[in-house]
Design a protein around this motif. Sequence first.
Motif, short mmCIF file in Angstrom:
data_model
loop_
_atom_site.label_atom_id
_atom_site.label_comp_id
_atom_site.label_asym_id
_atom_site.label_seq_id
_atom_site.Cartn_x
_atom_site.Cartn_y
_atom_site.Cartn_z
N LYS A 1 39.53 13.71 28.21
CA LYS A 1 39.21 14.46 29.43
C LYS A 1 39.37 13.63 30.70
O LYS A 1 39.73 14.17 31.75
N LEU A 2 39.10 12.33 30.62
CA LEU A 2 39.28 11.48 31.80
C LEU A 2 40.77 11.29 32.10
O LEU A 2 41.20 11.44 33.24
N SER A 3 41.54 11.00 31.07
CA SER A 3 42.97 10.83 31.25
C SER A 3 43.62 12.10 31.77
O SER A 3 44.48 12.06 32.67
N PHE A 4 43.22 13.25 31.23
CA PHE A 4 43.80 14.52 31.69
C PHE A 4 43.52 14.74 33.18
O PHE A 4 44.41 15.11 33.95
N ALA A 5 42.27 14.54 33.60
CA ALA A 5 41.91 14.77 35.00
C ALA A 5 42.74 13.88 35.93
O ALA A 5 43.19 14.31 36.99
N ARG A 6 42.93 12.64 35.52
CA ARG A 6 43.71 11.72 36.34
C ARG A 6 45.18 12.11 36.39
O ARG A 6 45.83 12.01 37.45
N ARG A 7 45.72 12.59 35.28
CA ARG A 7 47.12 12.99 35.26
C ARG A 7 47.33 14.24 36.11
O ARG A 7 48.31 14.35 36.86
N ALA A 8 46.43 15.21 36.01
CA ALA A 8 46.55 16.41 36.83
C ALA A 8 46.51 16.06 38.31
O ALA A 8 47.32 16.58 39.11
N ALA A 9 45.60 15.18 38.70
CA ALA A 9 45.51 14.78 40.10
C ALA A 9 46.78 14.04 40.52
O ALA A 9 47.28 14.22 41.64
N ALA A 10 47.33 13.22 39.63
CA ALA A 10 48.55 12.47 39.95
C ALA A 10 49.74 13.40 40.15
O ALA A 10 50.65 13.09 40.94
N TRP A 11 49.74 14.55 39.48
CA TRP A 11 50.82 15.53 39.65
C TRP A 11 50.58 16.43 40.86
O TRP A 11 51.35 17.36 41.11
N GLY A 12 49.51 16.16 41.63
CA GLY A 12 49.24 16.95 42.82
C GLY A 12 48.59 18.29 42.54
O GLY A 12 48.65 19.20 43.37
N LEU A 13 47.93 18.41 41.39
CA LEU A 13 47.29 19.66 40.99
C LEU A 13 45.77 19.54 41.15
O LEU A 13 45.20 18.46 41.02
N GLY A 14 45.12 20.68 41.38
CA GLY A 14 43.69 20.69 41.56
C GLY A 14 42.96 20.26 40.30
O GLY A 14 43.07 20.91 39.26
N ALA A 15 42.22 19.15 40.39
CA ALA A 15 41.39 18.67 39.30
C ALA A 15 40.15 18.04 39.91
O ALA A 15 40.27 17.23 40.84
N SER B 1 37.44 30.28 47.10
CA SER B 1 38.60 30.43 47.98
C SER B 1 39.88 30.73 47.20
O SER B 1 40.95 30.82 47.80
N GLY B 2 39.76 30.88 45.86
CA GLY B 2 40.91 31.24 45.04
C GLY B 2 41.71 30.07 44.54
O GLY B 2 42.80 30.26 43.98
N VAL B 3 41.20 28.85 44.70
CA VAL B 3 41.92 27.65 44.25
C VAL B 3 41.57 27.35 42.80
O VAL B 3 40.40 27.25 42.44
N PRO B 4 42.59 27.19 41.93
CA PRO B 4 42.30 26.84 40.53
C PRO B 4 42.10 25.33 40.36
O PRO B 4 42.83 24.53 40.94
N TRP B 5 41.11 24.99 39.54
CA TRP B 5 40.81 23.59 39.24
C TRP B 5 40.87 23.41 37.73
O TRP B 5 40.15 24.08 36.98
N GLY B 6 41.73 22.50 37.28
CA GLY B 6 41.84 22.22 35.86
C GLY B 6 40.67 21.38 35.38
O GLY B 6 40.49 20.24 35.82
N ILE B 7 39.85 21.94 34.51
CA ILE B 7 38.64 21.26 34.05
C ILE B 7 38.91 20.45 32.78
O ILE B 7 38.49 19.31 32.64
N GLU B 8 39.61 21.07 31.84
CA GLU B 8 39.92 20.41 30.57
C GLU B 8 41.28 20.89 30.09
O GLU B 8 41.73 21.99 30.42
N CYS B 9 41.91 20.07 29.25
CA CYS B 9 43.14 20.45 28.58
C CYS B 9 42.92 20.42 27.08
O CYS B 9 42.29 19.49 26.55
N ASN B 10 43.41 21.42 26.40
CA ASN B 10 43.44 21.45 24.94
C ASN B 10 44.91 21.40 24.53
O ASN B 10 45.62 22.41 24.66
N PRO B 11 45.40 20.26 24.05
CA PRO B 11 46.83 20.15 23.71
C PRO B 11 47.12 20.79 22.35
O PRO B 11 47.60 20.14 21.41
#
Length: 391
Positions: A115-129, A255-265
């Motif tokens: 979960k920590l790695s996922f949050a950091r990767r999403a943020a690195a790709w410029g996505l809401g996390a 405000s309608g912004v999606p935030w990625g909380i967790e990833c299930n691969p």
Amino acid sequence: MTGNVLLTLGRLPKALDLARGFAEIGWRVFVAEPFKRHLAGASRAVVRSFRVAPPASEPARYLDELARIVAAERIDLVLPVSEETPHAAHLRGRLPAGTAMFTMPPDAVLRLHDKLSFARRAAAWGLGAPETHALGEPAAANLVRRGPVVVKPVHSCSGRGVRILPAGADLPPPDPEAPAIVQRFVAGAEYSSCSIAHDGRISSTVVYRAAQKSGSVAIAFERVAHPAIEDWIARFVAAERWTGFIAFDIVVDDSGVPWGIECNPRATSGLHFWRRTDLARAVLDPAHIPLCRPETVLQQFYPALTETQMSLFRGGNFAANLRRLLTTRDVSWEWRDPLPFLTMTATSWPIIRMAMARGVPFGEVATLDVGWYDARATAAAPAVLQSATAG
């Protein structure tokens, strides 16, 4: 095109949908499963089931046994189903030429399962996390001083171990055997998803939300359209160049912004919304776009029945639950293949007994022996399996 497919778990309705879908397009379906009896094994779609070691406690033996099945049955496709995916992914380097696997290499799977790695990767790709830190880091203590947070294990599923703490609360002490994260709490509507992807391109995404829960686990699901979430997912999958099933838990704020909380691969219950034959074809063919079933709400009948019965005594909305129970299609019922539904109580009895003994919902213990968890959970897996299969 036909061939032999091996599902690496059989106890969940997701496996049953996959088995039926592949059988309906002419494939021979085999299942590897630690339990002697399981849901998909009762289906006419399955040619043969193999009992294998539980990967949470015996990962090396599990992989050895999968490799032997692949060789003996001349498997063309290995298809991970659920929480066993991080373990099964390690089979990739042992597959013979010509045998495909519908998931990423293990290091890629584990990066997103963390979960920590996922949050950091999403943020690195410029996505809401949401801002996320390891429990025990100074930044985690600073985060809770600024607002409410969620504390949860780095590796978990089904809401196990999740705590929401108010601003200024004391964080629990870090435990090296059970690493956890501290994540900024995002208020909003909660959604889940399931996508089929090939090399970063999505064949289809299902977005859904819980229509009914047992504890923290959804047992009835409503498919919805949400372009902002679908765009978030498409951007993440493209950035990761993902192949396989992939799923996310996403919160959409006011405000309608999606935030990625967790990833299930891996696959989630959203898989049930695709037509079965389309699902199988989309796994095999990147150009195939699967169609969804006409139903926008589906349920798991037996857990929904239990929740409906309990709501009669504990002050829940019994009338609404009963109406949903009687009017919503079950994910496992099929009149041409009735045994999985009719024998579900018997084939699921080890999990039911364990859930009753622990006083928790079925979904919270259904994959304890196959998931990729922290050291403490993995050490407990033999006792879990022994409890589940005794007698």
